[in-house]
Scaffold this motif. Structure first.
Motif, short mmCIF file in Angstrom:
data_model
loop_
_atom_site.label_atom_id
_atom_site.label_comp_id
_atom_site.label_asym_id
_atom_site.label_seq_id
_atom_site.Cartn_x
_atom_site.Cartn_y
_atom_site.Cartn_z
N THR A 253 0.83 -1.21 0.00
CA THR A 253 0.00 0.00 0.00
C THR A 253 0.86 1.25 0.00
OG1 THR A 253 -1.69 -1.18 1.27
CG2 THR A 253 -1.84 1.22 1.21
N ASP A 254 0.63 2.14 -0.96
CA ASP A 254 1.27 3.45 -0.97
C ASP A 254 0.54 4.34 0.03
OD1 ASP A 254 3.29 3.08 -2.90
OD2 ASP A 254 1.81 3.23 -4.49
N LEU A 255 1.30 4.94 0.93
CA LEU A 255 0.70 5.62 2.06
C LEU A 255 1.27 7.02 2.23
CD1 LEU A 255 -1.24 5.01 4.51
CD2 LEU A 255 0.82 4.38 5.78
N ASP A 256 0.37 7.98 2.46
CA ASP A 256 0.76 9.31 2.92
C ASP A 256 0.37 9.42 4.37
OD1 ASP A 256 2.14 10.78 1.09
OD2 ASP A 256 0.39 11.63 0.10
N ILE A 257 1.29 9.89 5.22
CA ILE A 257 0.99 10.05 6.64
C ILE A 257 1.18 11.52 7.00
CG2 ILE A 257 1.56 9.34 8.98
CD1 ILE A 257 2.75 6.80 7.84
N ARG A 258 0.11 12.15 7.49
CA ARG A 258 0.19 13.53 7.96
C ARG A 258 0.47 13.51 9.46
NH1 ARG A 258 -0.32 16.87 3.27
NH2 ARG A 258 -0.88 15.29 1.71
N CYS A 259 1.57 14.13 9.86
CA CYS A 259 2.00 14.08 11.26
C CYS A 259 1.88 15.46 11.90
CB CYS A 259 3.45 13.61 11.37
SG CYS A 259 3.76 12.02 10.61
N SER A 260 1.49 15.50 13.15
CA SER A 260 1.48 16.75 13.90
C SER A 260 1.92 16.47 15.33
CB SER A 260 0.09 17.39 13.89
OG SER A 260 -0.82 16.61 14.62
N THR A 261 2.65 17.41 15.91
CA THR A 261 3.08 17.30 17.30
C THR A 261 2.45 18.42 18.11
OG1 THR A 261 5.05 18.70 17.07
CG2 THR A 261 5.30 16.35 16.56
N LEU A 262 2.21 18.14 19.38
CA LEU A 262 1.66 19.14 20.29
C LEU A 262 2.39 19.02 21.62
CD1 LEU A 262 -0.63 21.26 20.76
CD2 LEU A 262 -1.98 19.38 21.71
N PRO A 263 3.08 20.09 22.06
CA PRO A 263 3.79 20.03 23.34
C PRO A 263 2.80 19.92 24.51
CG PRO A 263 4.57 21.86 21.98
CD PRO A 263 3.31 21.35 21.35
N LEU A 264 3.03 18.96 25.40
CA LEU A 264 2.22 18.79 26.59
C LEU A 264 3.09 18.97 27.83
CD1 LEU A 264 0.21 15.57 25.57
CD2 LEU A 264 -0.43 17.96 25.21
N GLY A 265 2.47 18.93 28.98
CA GLY A 265 3.24 19.09 30.21
C GLY A 265 4.24 17.97 30.42
N GLU A 266 3.89 16.73 29.99
CA GLU A 266 4.74 15.57 30.22
C GLU A 266 5.63 15.22 29.04
OE1 GLU A 266 2.98 12.16 32.33
OE2 GLU A 266 1.10 13.26 32.24
N GLY A 267 5.44 15.87 27.90
CA GLY A 267 6.21 15.54 26.71
C GLY A 267 5.48 16.03 25.47
N GLU A 268 5.61 15.31 24.38
CA GLU A 268 4.97 15.70 23.13
C GLU A 268 3.96 14.64 22.69
OE1 GLU A 268 7.64 18.03 20.13
OE2 GLU A 268 8.90 16.53 21.08
N SER A 269 2.80 15.10 22.26
CA SER A 269 1.79 14.22 21.68
C SER A 269 1.95 14.23 20.16
CB SER A 269 0.39 14.70 22.05
OG SER A 269 -0.60 14.00 21.30
N ILE A 270 1.94 13.05 19.56
CA ILE A 270 2.07 12.94 18.10
C ILE A 270 0.84 12.23 17.56
CG2 ILE A 270 3.34 11.82 16.23
CD1 ILE A 270 5.89 12.28 17.65
N VAL A 271 0.26 12.81 16.52
CA VAL A 271 -0.86 12.17 15.82
C VAL A 271 -0.46 11.97 14.36
CG1 VAL A 271 -3.25 12.36 15.07
CG2 VAL A 271 -2.60 13.14 17.35
N MET A 272 -0.62 10.74 13.89
CA MET A 272 -0.28 10.40 12.51
C MET A 272 -1.56 9.97 11.81
SD MET A 272 3.06 8.11 13.51
CE MET A 272 3.70 7.93 11.84
N ARG A 273 -1.94 10.70 10.77
CA ARG A 273 -3.16 10.37 10.03
C ARG A 273 -2.79 9.63 8.75
NH1 ARG A 273 -8.03 14.35 7.84
NH2 ARG A 273 -9.54 12.68 7.58
N PHE A 274 -3.39 8.44 8.57
CA PHE A 274 -3.06 7.60 7.43
C PHE A 274 -3.96 7.95 6.24
CE2 PHE A 274 -2.14 4.29 10.90
CZ PHE A 274 -0.85 4.79 11.08
N LEU A 275 -3.33 8.27 5.11
CA LEU A 275 -4.07 8.57 3.88
C LEU A 275 -3.57 7.66 2.78
CD1 LEU A 275 -3.82 12.48 4.03
CD2 LEU A 275 -5.72 11.07 4.80
N ILE A 276 -4.47 6.90 2.18
CA ILE A 276 -4.10 5.98 1.11
C ILE A 276 -3.93 6.79 -0.18
CG2 ILE A 276 -4.74 3.91 -0.15
CD1 ILE A 276 -4.32 3.49 2.84
N LYS A 277 -2.75 6.66 -0.80
CA LYS A 277 -2.45 7.47 -1.98
C LYS A 277 -3.14 6.97 -3.24
CE LYS A 277 1.83 8.80 -2.55
NZ LYS A 277 3.30 8.75 -2.65
#
Length: 554
Positions: A253-277
């Motif tokens: 599967t060819d995949l595009d992943i959109r990533c975003s980080t958000l600084p939190l008090g304990e570290g960083e939250s990362i969300v990866m959204r999977f998009l099929i190309k």
């Protein structure tokens, strides 16, 4: 050697579906190497990691270990006479111990020097099979209990060491495994976030978050850094949110992943959204729309001008629905241009434009450019401001069919949202064709769903007035659990739709503070279903449950 390889081959043929030709290819490689067949399949990535423990358990007559070991005082005392550090360094985990027996977990049985050492112990040895991820997790757990200290994480400020760790094989394999499993499960997102001093991974499957395997303590910062490196982010920046993207293959599967980080008090939250190309074929029936609504939508999208709006929160399937509308009218004699952020799927024959806010190319700027391209149909990913809304409605007046989305809770509220953006009443009356609100709910698994008892059904029918929805027969079901649905009772999602035609009755209404109440009353008079009522219709058809309807549209 030959006997072992033959056993592995037989097990793989009987239990695992490899890509065509892989097993024969592996056997050809073995001719020129001293590798074992299982090792070659694992190192090549051809054998599903989740199948490996079952392979070794079957061939070696062992059990697969489940859970986290708890070391009693007696077990810790017994382990004092054993070289635990030697075992851990070779990826063997002491799981329990007494003076007469030691239980050991492994993921790779081809370590003769460790087996020889264990045979010399004056105790019975019982073996359990672990996955490689469990080895990493339990190794840290074991060190904490036996050596009486917490494992010190890599210094986050030491960027060179962090990069080196992020590029190491354990980190690469773990990140790839998380992504591949997410695609295989049909997840839309992967969330990695700090909780109680550790990082947890969760998949969003059919709109519900499901926890993945724990991330070992020693690899937590490395996993975050690995994702940042792949998506082109700055691994030294931990104070500001960042965005990035990854293009990769997950299996075939060819995949595009959109990533975003958000600084939190304990570290960083990362969300990866999977998009099929790859291109996906969309149609209204697949969304689960009722036949009466499909008929009305088909009539709307065949118009040559006007604005059709889809409303709903993030993750309600608005973009997928708009793609389905475009697919219905996509033909060689129609020019379609879309303006998206991001481009989620490739539509053959459609001109798709990516918004780029960093260079000032936002929705309003892009829409002005698109109109100059002489399109027949325009899709704008979202109406966020007065200028975008005004251009979209004016484009409808000049002979364009425009599709777009707004963030409101229901269809009538789209009117008040556009009025709040400063759009004049005459533009709304002249430009709008129809407004739809949508939600996505989980579908019952067809393999294991169970009918409700007559008493339960009668209670729900009476409580929610389900007999007034016009269905001749009512079939209410509840979820069960099976292997097809990952023991959840649900598989896939279905759309609830609220449809509001912007007809002459709506146009005659005064667009004042009473507008919403008047629109709700008009929908009731015309027997237009609300989101909840459309959900109830899906429930009495046995597609979903009353609980799901109340969760999504209640």
């Amino acid at each position: 050697m030959q006997t072992w390889n033959s056993k592995v081959k037989s097990w793989v043929e009987n239990n695992v579906i490899l890509e065509p030709g892989r097993l024969e290819q592996a056997e050809r490689f073995l001719i020129d190497t001293d590798d074992k067949l299982d090792t070659l399949l694992i190192n090549s990535g051809w054998l599903d990691e989740e199948k490996i423990p079952n392979l070794y358990a079957s061939l070696l007559g062992c059990k697969v270990w489940q859970g986290i070991p708890e070391y009693s005082d007696d077990a810790l005392a017994a382990l004092e006479s054993i070289n635990v550090e030697f075992l851990l360094n070779n990826d063997f985990i002491p799981l329990n111990a007494s003076q007469k027996c030691i239980e050991v977990g492994f993921s790779n049985p081809h370590c003769p020097h460790v087996i020889d050492y264990l045979r010399l112990l004056n105790a019975e040895v019982v073996f359990y099979v672990l996955s490689s991820k469990e080895i990493e997790l339990l190794k840290e757990h074991c060190k904490t209990f036996i050596f009486k200290h917490e494992v010190t994480p890599v210094n986050a400020e030491n960027l060179n060491a962090l990069k080196e760790l992020a590029l190491g094989a354990p980190t690469v394999n773990l990140v790839n495994s998380l992504i591949n499993k997410g695609v295989r499960l049909g997840a839309s997102d992967l969330h990695i976030e700090p909780v109680d001093g550790r990082y947890r991974a969760r998949y969003r499957i059919d709109g519900i978050l499901k926890e993945a395997e724990p991330i070992p303590n020693s690899l937590q910062l490395a996993v975050v850094s690995r994702i940042k490196i792949l998506s082109g982010m700055d691994i030294a920046e931990k104070r500001r949110p960042q965005d990035g993207k990854i293009a990769m293959k997950a299996g075939a599967t060819d995949l595009d992943i959109r990533c975003s980080t958000l600084p939190l008090g304990e570290g960083e939250s990362i969300v990866m959204r999977f998009l099929i190309k790859s291109a996906v074929r969309f149609n209204l029936s697949n969304l689960g729309y009722s036949e009466d609504l499909i008929e009305k939508i088909n009539a709307d999208i065949k118009k040559t001008s006007g604005v059709i709006l889809m409303t709903g929160p993030t993750g309600s399937g608005k973009t997928t629905s708009l793609y389905s509308f475009l697919s219905q009218i996509n033909s060689p004699d129609v020019k379609i241009v879309t303006l998206e952020d991001p481009i989620e799927y490739q539509l053959p024959g459609v001109n798709q434009v990516q918004v780029n806010a960093e260079i000032g190319y936002d929705f309003s700027t892009g829409l002005r450019s698109i109109v100059r391209q002489d399109p027949d149909v325009i899709m704008v990913g979202e109406i966020r401001d007065n200028e975008t809304a005004k251009i979209a409605l004016q484009s409808a007046l000049t002979g364009h069919l425009v599709f777009s989305t707004v963030h409101t809770n229901d269809a009538p509220s789209a009117y008040t949202r556009l009025l709040d953006l400063g759009i004049q009443e005459y533009l709304l009356n002249a430009g709008l064709v129809s407004i739809m609100a949508q939600r996505l709910a989980r579908k019952l698994c067809e393999h294991c769903k169970e009918p409700l008892s007559a008493q339960e059904s009668e209670f729900l029918v009476s409580k929610y007035g389900l007999d007034k929805l016009g269905e001749k027969s009512i079939s209410l079901f509840k979820p069960s659990a099976c292997s097809h649905c990952e023991q959840t009772g649900y598989q896939g999602r279905v759309a609830f739709l609220e449809y509001l035609p912007c007809d002459s009755d709506v146009k005659r209404m005064a667009k004042d503070e009473k507008l919403l109440d008047n629109l709700y009353e008009l929908m009731k008079q015309k027997h237009l279903r609300t989101l909840k009522e459309d959900g109830f219709l899906k429930a009495i058809q046995g597609i979903t449950t009353i609980d799901e309807v109340l969760r999504v549209a209640g």
